[in-house]
Design a protein around this motif. Structure first.
Motif, PDB file in Angstrom:
ATOM      1  N   TYR A  87       0.817  -1.227   0.000  1.00  0.00           N
ATOM      2  CA  TYR A  87       0.000   0.000   0.000  1.00  0.00           C
ATOM      3  C   TYR A  87       0.847   1.272   0.000  1.00  0.00           C
ATOM      4  CZ  TYR A  87      -3.476   3.406   1.621  1.00  0.00           C
ATOM      5  OH  TYR A  87      -4.274   4.518   1.749  1.00  0.00           O
ATOM      6  N   TYR A  91       1.997   4.641  -3.125  1.00  0.00           N
ATOM      7  CA  TYR A  91       2.050   6.098  -2.978  1.00  0.00           C
ATOM      8  C   TYR A  91       3.461   6.627  -3.278  1.00  0.00           C
ATOM      9  CZ  TYR A  91      -2.620   6.471  -0.971  1.00  0.00           C
ATOM     10  OH  TYR A  91      -3.990   6.465  -0.790  1.00  0.00           O
ATOM     11  N   LEU A 108       1.641  10.359   2.543  1.00  0.00           N
ATOM     12  CA  LEU A 108       0.791   9.179   2.643  1.00  0.00           C
ATOM     13  C   LEU A 108       1.636   7.908   2.694  1.00  0.00           C
ATOM     14  CD1 LEU A 108      -2.038  10.135   0.110  1.00  0.00           C
ATOM     15  CD2 LEU A 108      -2.286   9.895   2.589  1.00  0.00           C
ATOM     16  N   ALA A 113      -2.907   5.835   5.383  1.00  0.00           N
ATOM     17  CA  ALA A 113      -4.214   6.513   5.357  1.00  0.00           C
ATOM     18  C   ALA A 113      -5.308   5.468   5.230  1.00  0.00           C
ATOM     19  CB  ALA A 113      -4.280   7.489   4.181  1.00  0.00           C
ATOM     20  N   GLU A 114      -6.518   5.867   5.619  1.00  0.00           N
ATOM     21  CA  GLU A 114      -7.699   5.005   5.487  1.00  0.00           C
ATOM     22  C   GLU A 114      -7.495   3.642   6.155  1.00  0.00           C
ATOM     23  OE1 GLU A 114      -8.484   4.749   1.343  1.00  0.00           O
ATOM     24  OE2 GLU A 114      -9.009   6.880   1.127  1.00  0.00           O
ATOM     25  N   GLY A 115      -6.856   3.671   7.315  1.00  0.00           N
ATOM     26  CA  GLY A 115      -6.651   2.429   8.057  1.00  0.00           C
ATOM     27  C   GLY A 115      -5.502   1.573   7.560  1.00  0.00           C
ATOM     28  N   LYS A 116      -4.794   2.054   6.552  1.00  0.00           N
ATOM     29  CA  LYS A 116      -3.663   1.309   6.006  1.00  0.00           C
ATOM     30  C   LYS A 116      -2.351   1.839   6.596  1.00  0.00           C
ATOM     31  CE  LYS A 116      -5.994  -1.220   3.013  1.00  0.00           C
ATOM     32  NZ  LYS A 116      -6.015  -2.704   3.061  1.00  0.00           N
TER      33      LYS A 116
END
Length: 253
Positions: A87, A91, A108, A113-116
């Motif tokens: 993940y 980025y 990022l 981000a978003e729980g990652k």
């Protein structure tokens, strides 16, 4: 000559009789000593058998624990960490090709981000894994691009690899960070480490050129000339071979 006693054998004289008796006595003493040693050993084993069994058991438990840890904990941990690394690496790759949004993409990559997870989370949560080690490299290069040079150095120094390209790039990245921090001696030292890490057509001419330019700036023209001439001799067709004659001229003058 040794004398041995056959069945029905009779000594010929008194001297021979004495010799046979002496040998029999010696043999008896040897067997008695062996019997006594065996008895003492048996007694020691009996006395210490709990300790012996405990040591053997501890070794067996240790071996089984290691195998169990590797099979049921470390291997699944490695797999999970590798999946998590995918993940933030996306980025990071996007940031390298997107000049406009690169800072936000690098952020990022570092923080997730978003729980990652980001690189920093993976380093913390999956210590000892290959993925955490690679995250150290990527985090270091991210900080280098963000011009946060102390952080870049810290992470790249924590990265370890025998890989020809990544190992050299990490050392060269530390050199770049020291260059930006205006520490030319340290920069040159790490460029030389990058050169020594592996001899290949990608990283070697790149850091030979950087080392040569840094040596020139430090007034070390002879050392700089050696770097530039090696590019001309071994890597003339590479991008770093372009204009090398001009650099050789500077080093000579």
């Amino acid at each position: 000559m040794a004398t041995y006693k056959k069945r029905g054998f009779k000594p010929k004289n008194k001297a021979e009789e004495d010799q046979i008796e002496q040998m029999e006595s010696t043999t008896a003493e040897v067997f008695q000593t062996l019997d006594e040693s065996a008895s003492k050993t048996e007694a020691w084993v009996q006395k210490n058998q709990n300790y012996i069994l405990g040591v053997i058991g501890a070794i067996a438990v240790g071996v089984l624990a290691y195998l169990g840890y590797h099979q049921f904990i470390q291997k699944p941990k490695e797999a999970t960490a590798a999946n998590e690394l995918f993940y933030p690496q996306q980025y990071f790759d996007q940031a390298l090709s997107n000049e406009t949004a690169k800072d936000s993409l690098f952020s990022l990559a570092l923080n997730g981000a978003e729980g990652k997870f980001g690189f920093l989370d993976i380093i913390e949560e999956y210590k000892g894994t290959k993925a955490a080690n690679l995250a150290q490299y990527s985090a270091g290069m991210t900080y280098l691009n963000l011009q946060q040079y102390d952080e870049a150095i810290a992470h790249l120094e924590n990265f370890s690899s025998d890989d020809a390209i990544l190992g050299a790039m990490a050392k060269g990245g530390i050199g770049d960070a020291f260059t930006q921090l205006n520490q030319p001696e340290d920069a040159l030292d790490y460029y030389e480490k990058a050169i020594a890490h592996d001899n290949n057509g990608f990283t070697t001419p790149r850091f030979l050129r950087k080392a040569g330019i840094m040596a020139l700036n430090l007034g070390q023209k002879e050392k700089a000339l050696g770097f530039f001439e090696r590019i001309k001799e071994e890597y003339p067709e590479t991008q770093d071979g372009v204009g090398i004659d001009a650099l050789i001229g500077l080093a000579k003058n």
